[in-house]
Design an enzyme around this catalytic site. Sequence first.
Site, PDB file in Angstrom:
ATOM      1  CE  LYS A 107      -3.943   0.071   0.940  1.00 50.75           C
ATOM      2  NZ  LYS A 107      -5.077   0.267   0.038  1.00 50.75           N
ATOM      3  CB  ALA A 111       5.241   2.620  -0.002  1.00 51.40           C
ATOM      4  NE  ARG A 112       1.873   7.720  -1.375  1.00 49.76           N
ATOM      5  CZ  ARG A 112       1.420   8.538  -2.300  1.00 49.76           C
ATOM      6  NH1 ARG A 112       1.390   9.833  -2.085  1.00 49.76           N
ATOM      7  NH2 ARG A 112       0.988   8.065  -3.439  1.00 49.76           N
ATOM      8  CD  GLU A 133       9.682  -8.459   5.364  1.00 43.86           C
ATOM      9  OE1 GLU A 133      10.412  -7.775   6.114  1.00 43.86           O
ATOM     10  OE2 GLU A 133       9.578  -8.247   4.153  1.00 43.86           O
ATOM     11  CD  GLN A 152      -4.596  -2.972  -5.757  1.00 43.36           C
ATOM     12  OE1 GLN A 152      -3.711  -2.627  -6.524  1.00 43.36           O
ATOM     13  NE2 GLN A 152      -5.755  -2.347  -5.659  1.00 43.36           N
ATOM     14  CE1 TYR A 166       3.460 -23.424  -3.448  1.00 43.66           C
ATOM     15  CE2 TYR A 166       1.650 -24.201  -2.081  1.00 43.66           C
ATOM     16  CZ  TYR A 166       2.942 -23.722  -2.207  1.00 43.66           C
ATOM     17  OH  TYR A 166       3.710 -23.545  -1.087  1.00 43.66           O
ATOM     18  CD  GLN A 176       1.045 -19.721   4.431  1.00 42.36           C
ATOM     19  OE1 GLN A 176       2.102 -20.327   4.499  1.00 42.36           O
ATOM     20  NE2 GLN A 176       0.984 -18.465   4.034  1.00 42.36           N
TER      21      GLN A 176
END
Length: 184
Positions: A107, A111-112, A133, A152, A166, A176
């Site tokens: 998002k 990040a900002r 993470e 997102q 998978y 999981q």
Amino acid sequence: MSVMPDTWIREMAKTKGMIEPFTEKQQRAGVISYGVSSYGYDARVSREFKIFTNVDSAVVDPKSFSPNSLVDRETDICVIPPNSFALARTVEYFRIPRDVLVICLGKSTYARCGIIVNVTPLEPEWEGHVTLEFSNTTPLPAKIYAGEGACQFIFLKGDTVCETSYADRSGKYQGQQGVTLPRL
């Protein structure tokens, strides 16, 4: 490959259980946004966190990761120490169709602030809670808000169905639940 729109995401969530619980419309009032967007789905972070600590002066080894390097917290606000990271998981449980690959982007709100969200792609027929993470790249403590948007997911539909999914290869993170540590 085609990027799939909100109408497809909504239909797959409602009829195939692709995302549960599912937020049909983007929620933005007073929170970091989550829910369906034009060409993606903004997932929420749960209250379950594992915060990295260097109490034992451990070496981080992806082949032999020590859970002693992490402190468990269940909280509405996770404070990540400077230049450290925390693991978390999505509120949502995902079931990816066989002809779809999902990529994740952080998002911009985080990040900002110097907080980077990392997630590997969700492969065809993978299912589970997504382990997230959060890296705090700043020299100051940083907050993560549970129950609000974290990242997102963009759904890419293949032109043909993959030969091996998978699930077919019994992927080690299949099904999981909760924050999942590295496995070999």
